[in-house]
Design an enzyme around this catalytic site. Structure first.
Site, short mmCIF file in Angstrom:
data_model
loop_
_atom_site.label_atom_id
_atom_site.label_comp_id
_atom_site.label_asym_id
_atom_site.label_seq_id
_atom_site.Cartn_x
_atom_site.Cartn_y
_atom_site.Cartn_z
N ASP A 32 0.84 -1.11 -0.23
CA ASP A 32 0.22 -0.20 0.00
C ASP A 32 1.16 1.54 0.07
OD1 ASP A 32 -2.37 1.32 0.00
OD2 ASP A 32 -3.06 1.08 2.20
N GLY A 118 1.14 -10.69 4.68
CA GLY A 118 1.98 -9.42 5.38
C GLY A 118 1.76 -8.63 6.69
N1 AR6 Z 1 4.90 -4.95 -4.97
C1 AR6 Z 1 4.16 -6.48 -3.96
N2 AR6 Z 1 4.32 -7.18 -3.48
C2 AR6 Z 1 4.77 -6.18 -2.31
C3 AR6 Z 1 4.84 -4.94 -2.41
C4 AR6 Z 1 5.77 -4.69 -3.63
N3 AR6 Z 1 6.62 -3.13 -4.33
N4 AR6 Z 1 5.75 -4.18 -1.32
C5 AR6 Z 1 5.42 -5.68 -0.12
N5 AR6 Z 1 4.65 -6.30 -0.80
P1 AR6 Z 1 1.04 -5.77 3.33
P2 AR6 Z 1 -1.46 -7.27 4.08
C6 AR6 Z 1 4.39 -7.80 -0.39
O1 AR6 Z 1 1.60 -5.99 4.34
O2 AR6 Z 1 -1.06 -8.38 4.84
C7 AR6 Z 1 -0.63 -1.36 5.10
O3 AR6 Z 1 -0.69 -0.77 6.05
C8 AR6 Z 1 4.70 -7.79 0.80
O4 AR6 Z 1 5.95 -9.12 1.05
O5 AR6 Z 1 1.65 -5.02 2.09
O6 AR6 Z 1 -2.86 -7.17 3.01
C9 AR6 Z 1 -2.28 -1.27 4.42
O7 AR6 Z 1 -2.52 0.09 4.74
C10 AR6 Z 1 3.72 -9.14 1.12
O8 AR6 Z 1 3.76 -10.65 0.55
O9 AR6 Z 1 -0.50 -5.77 3.06
C11 AR6 Z 1 -2.76 -2.09 5.61
O10 AR6 Z 1 -3.30 -1.44 7.00
C12 AR6 Z 1 2.27 -8.97 0.58
O11 AR6 Z 1 2.74 -8.01 -0.37
C13 AR6 Z 1 -1.88 -3.53 6.07
O12 AR6 Z 1 -0.73 -3.44 5.61
C14 AR6 Z 1 1.06 -8.36 1.06
O13 AR6 Z 1 1.77 -7.58 2.45
C15 AR6 Z 1 -2.38 -4.71 5.25
O14 AR6 Z 1 -1.70 -5.98 5.17
#
Ligand code: AR6
Length: 169
Positions: A32, A118
């Site tokens: 995000d 994540g």
């Molecule tokens: N490209 C692709 N994947 C990514 C990138 C990127 N640039 N950066 C991180 N990831 P998360 P969630 C991966 O934590 O668990 C936020 O604060 C990461 O390694 O981004 O759904 C939101 O505002 C992981 O595998 O999302 C919400 O409050 C995946 O993306 C909360 O985090 C998802 O990790 C949502 O948590």
């Protein structure tokens, strides 16, 4: 077709980029944060103008600012508690709603991150199963996308998706 790659979703040239957002649509860390940083402030401006949050398991759509995409689809996956709080259904619904929105906006290609696995703590292999099953089922019923690309950021997540992926399904 479904593609699995390891990489950064903000670098994709694709019709729609899905974001792993929160229900306040407030921005945050993880993917995000990366999407808003790379896409610029217009995405958050549009979110604030058009939407008052988004329920868990659903998604909303905006333009994509400076990203090489037409749209960002902000999907809200569940926080993992113990697996007994409807987490699988809510996660499937976040993917499903995103695909429906992309279809409605005539997208042919869409990229997803691994929603919820994540900061939200969803076990990666379980999350991968739901993601792949939901997309495969959608593609069977609605053959509208030429590409659904999972862009997995880290090696562990990429490996988990590869392990779970069965191209025949
Ligand atoms: N490209 C692709 N994947 C990514 C990138 C990127 N640039 N950066 C991180 N990831 P998360 P969630 C991966 O934590 O668990 C936020 O604060 C990461 O390694 O981004 O759904 C939101 O505002 C992981 O595998 O999302 C919400 O409050 C995946 O993306 C909360 O985090 C998802 O990790 C949502 O948590």
């Amino acid at each position: 077709m479904i593609e699995l790659i390891q990489g950064d979703i903000t670098k994709q040239e694709i019709d729609a980029i899905a974001n792993a957002a929160n229900s306040h649509l407030a921005g945050g860390g993880g993917v995000d944060g990366a999407i808003h940083w790379a896409g610029g402030p217009t995405i958050m401006q549009e979110l604030k103008e058009k939407y008052k949050g988004c329920p868990t398991g659903s998604a909303v759509i905006t333009g994509a600012g400076n990203l090489k995409a037409q749209y960002v689809i902000h999907a809200v996956g569940p926080r993992w508690k113990d697996g007994k709080h409807n987490e699988p259904k809510l996660l499937a619904s976040a993917y499903q709603t995103s695909l429906e929105l992309a279809q409605k906006h005539k997208c042919q290609t869409i990229a997803f991150p691994s929603i919820s696995t994540g900061i939200y703590g969803y076990p990666v292999e379980e999350g991968a199963k739901i993601a792949l099953q939901t997309v495969a089922q959608f593609l069977k019923e609605n053959p509208v996308f030429t590409t659904v690309r999972f862009v997995l950021f880290d090696e562990k997540t990429y490996q988990a998706y590869q392990k779970v992926y069965q191209p025949s399904t």
